[in-house]
Motif scaffolding. Structure first.
Motif, short mmCIF file in Angstrom:
data_model
loop_
_atom_site.label_atom_id
_atom_site.label_comp_id
_atom_site.label_asym_id
_atom_site.label_seq_id
_atom_site.Cartn_x
_atom_site.Cartn_y
_atom_site.Cartn_z
N ASP A 67 0.97 -1.19 -0.01
CA ASP A 67 0.08 -0.05 0.10
C ASP A 67 1.05 1.09 -0.01
OD1 ASP A 67 -2.33 -1.49 0.21
OD2 ASP A 67 -2.67 -1.31 2.23
N ALA A 68 2.19 1.13 0.70
CA ALA A 68 2.97 2.58 0.71
C ALA A 68 3.58 2.57 -0.60
CB ALA A 68 4.06 1.92 1.70
N GLU A 86 0.80 4.18 -2.76
CA GLU A 86 0.71 5.63 -2.52
C GLU A 86 1.73 6.52 -3.10
OE1 GLU A 86 0.48 6.24 1.72
OE2 GLU A 86 -1.48 5.00 2.13
N LYS A 87 2.88 5.98 -3.10
CA LYS A 87 3.90 6.94 -3.72
C LYS A 87 4.07 6.97 -5.19
CE LYS A 87 7.60 5.42 -0.13
NZ LYS A 87 8.94 4.64 -0.03
N ARG A 91 0.96 6.90 -6.82
CA ARG A 91 -0.15 7.72 -7.19
C ARG A 91 0.32 9.10 -6.91
NH1 ARG A 91 -3.06 4.05 -4.23
NH2 ARG A 91 -4.03 2.25 -5.64
N ALA A 92 1.25 9.46 -5.87
CA ALA A 92 1.59 10.68 -5.42
C ALA A 92 2.54 10.95 -6.74
CB ALA A 92 2.28 10.70 -4.32
#
Length: 314
Positions: free
Chosen positions: A54-55, A58-59, A61-62
């Motif tokens: 998940d981390a 998130e990276k 997508r960021a």
């Protein structure tokens, strides 16, 4: 800065119009992969990044990419999605004891998934200059130089041969030189040692030659390779053909007004050559930079050691 007019990452649709290229990227949160991701987004490509957690998702997508859940160790979970894209850029690695097995297993699964396509899948596989032998003062490594890999990277040469056979893929292999940025790579490490008032510990000697490439220049190179219509090729990506460690240290010393000592170290006796990923720093190599530039039109912004040191030495 690079302009979007330099490279256009688009594919022909059935009616002859253009649409955005969709690229599947492994290692998109890594040191090389994240720079490649940003560069391809600058060229209006759609990026689908492999996300192990998940981390990582998130990276990705960021950074502006779409995240697809999966792990290099379980290729069956993502190779179908990868094979549905216009191209795959493989820059991911586990750097674990079974790294070679994981890499080979994932690439063989991708090759199998690509059999169902109407057109061969474009794949950029990331190799490296450490797949080539040490050079002498009289010779230079070219793309035609036979492989002589370090034990830790021998698996790459076997995978490259396998992927090169058949018509399922159009394979391009990029062999980066030692990659440098402000945060990682030889120049950053040498600068950090100097600022701490410590010698720079390395497997190299002052006379060892290192070919270097700046990370954003390397990312631009990947974008230019994706643009090529002729895709079955092997290319060495290097801004600096080869500079001695001592010469590099002197430039960094001059930049900061303080001397930098070189402390040549040996691998611990218990080091397993199969996982000795730092052994390449002891290789003295000089590479040909002309073929890659001529083939792709690549013009790296950091093509002199002075510029590299000024840009990357904080």
């Amino acid at each position: 800065m690079h302009s979007k007019s330099d490279v256009t990452l688009a594919v022909d649709a059935q009616q002859g119009s253009h649409r955005r290229m969709e690229v599947f990227l492994t290692g998109g949160t890594g040191s090389i992969g994240s720079a490649v991701l940003k560069r391809l987004l600058d060229e209006n490509a759609r990026i689908v990044g492999l996300a192990r957690s998940d981390a990582s998702a998130e990276k990705l997508r960021a950074l502006g990419a779409n995240a697809y859940p999966g792990d290099l160790r379980s290729p069956e979970s993502w190779v179908s999605r990868a094979a549905a894209c216009d191209a795959v850029v493989h820059s991911g690695a586990t750097f674990s004891a079974d790294m070679g097995r994981v890499d080979r297993q994932s690439m063989l699964a991708l090759k199998k998934a690509a059999q169902h396509r109407q057109q061969p899948l474009k794949v950029i596989y990331t190799g490296g200059v450490w797949l080539f032998p040490q050079t002498t003062s009289r010779n230079v490594i070219t793309e035609k130089t036979p492989f002589s890999p370090l034990p830790a990277f021998r698996y790459m040469t076997e995978t490259i041969r396998t992927l090169s056979h058949g018509t399922d893929m159009n394979l391009a292999v990029v062999h980066p030189a030692l990659v440098c940025s402000r945060n990682f790579g030889p120049i950053a490490e040498m600068t950090d040692a100097l600022k701490k008032g410590q010698p720079f510990k390395t497997r190299a000697t002052r006379d060892t030659l290192w070919p270097l490439v700046e990370v954003n220049d390397l990312a631009d190179f990947y974008a230019r390779v994706l643009q090529q219509s002729r895709f079955r090729m092997s290319l060495i990506a290097s801004c600096i053909a080869g500079i001695s460690v001592g010469h590099l240290a002197s430039h960094i010393s001059a930049r900061h007004g303080a001397p930098l000592e070189i402390d040549t170290t040996q691998a611990p006796e218990e080091t397993d050559p199969e996982t000795d990923w730092s052994a390449g720093y002891a290789l003295s190599q000089k590479v040909d930079v002309s073929h890659a530039r001529r083939t792709t039109g690549w013009q790296p912004e950091h093509s002199t050691i002075e510029d590299l040191v000024v840009t990357l030495s904080k």
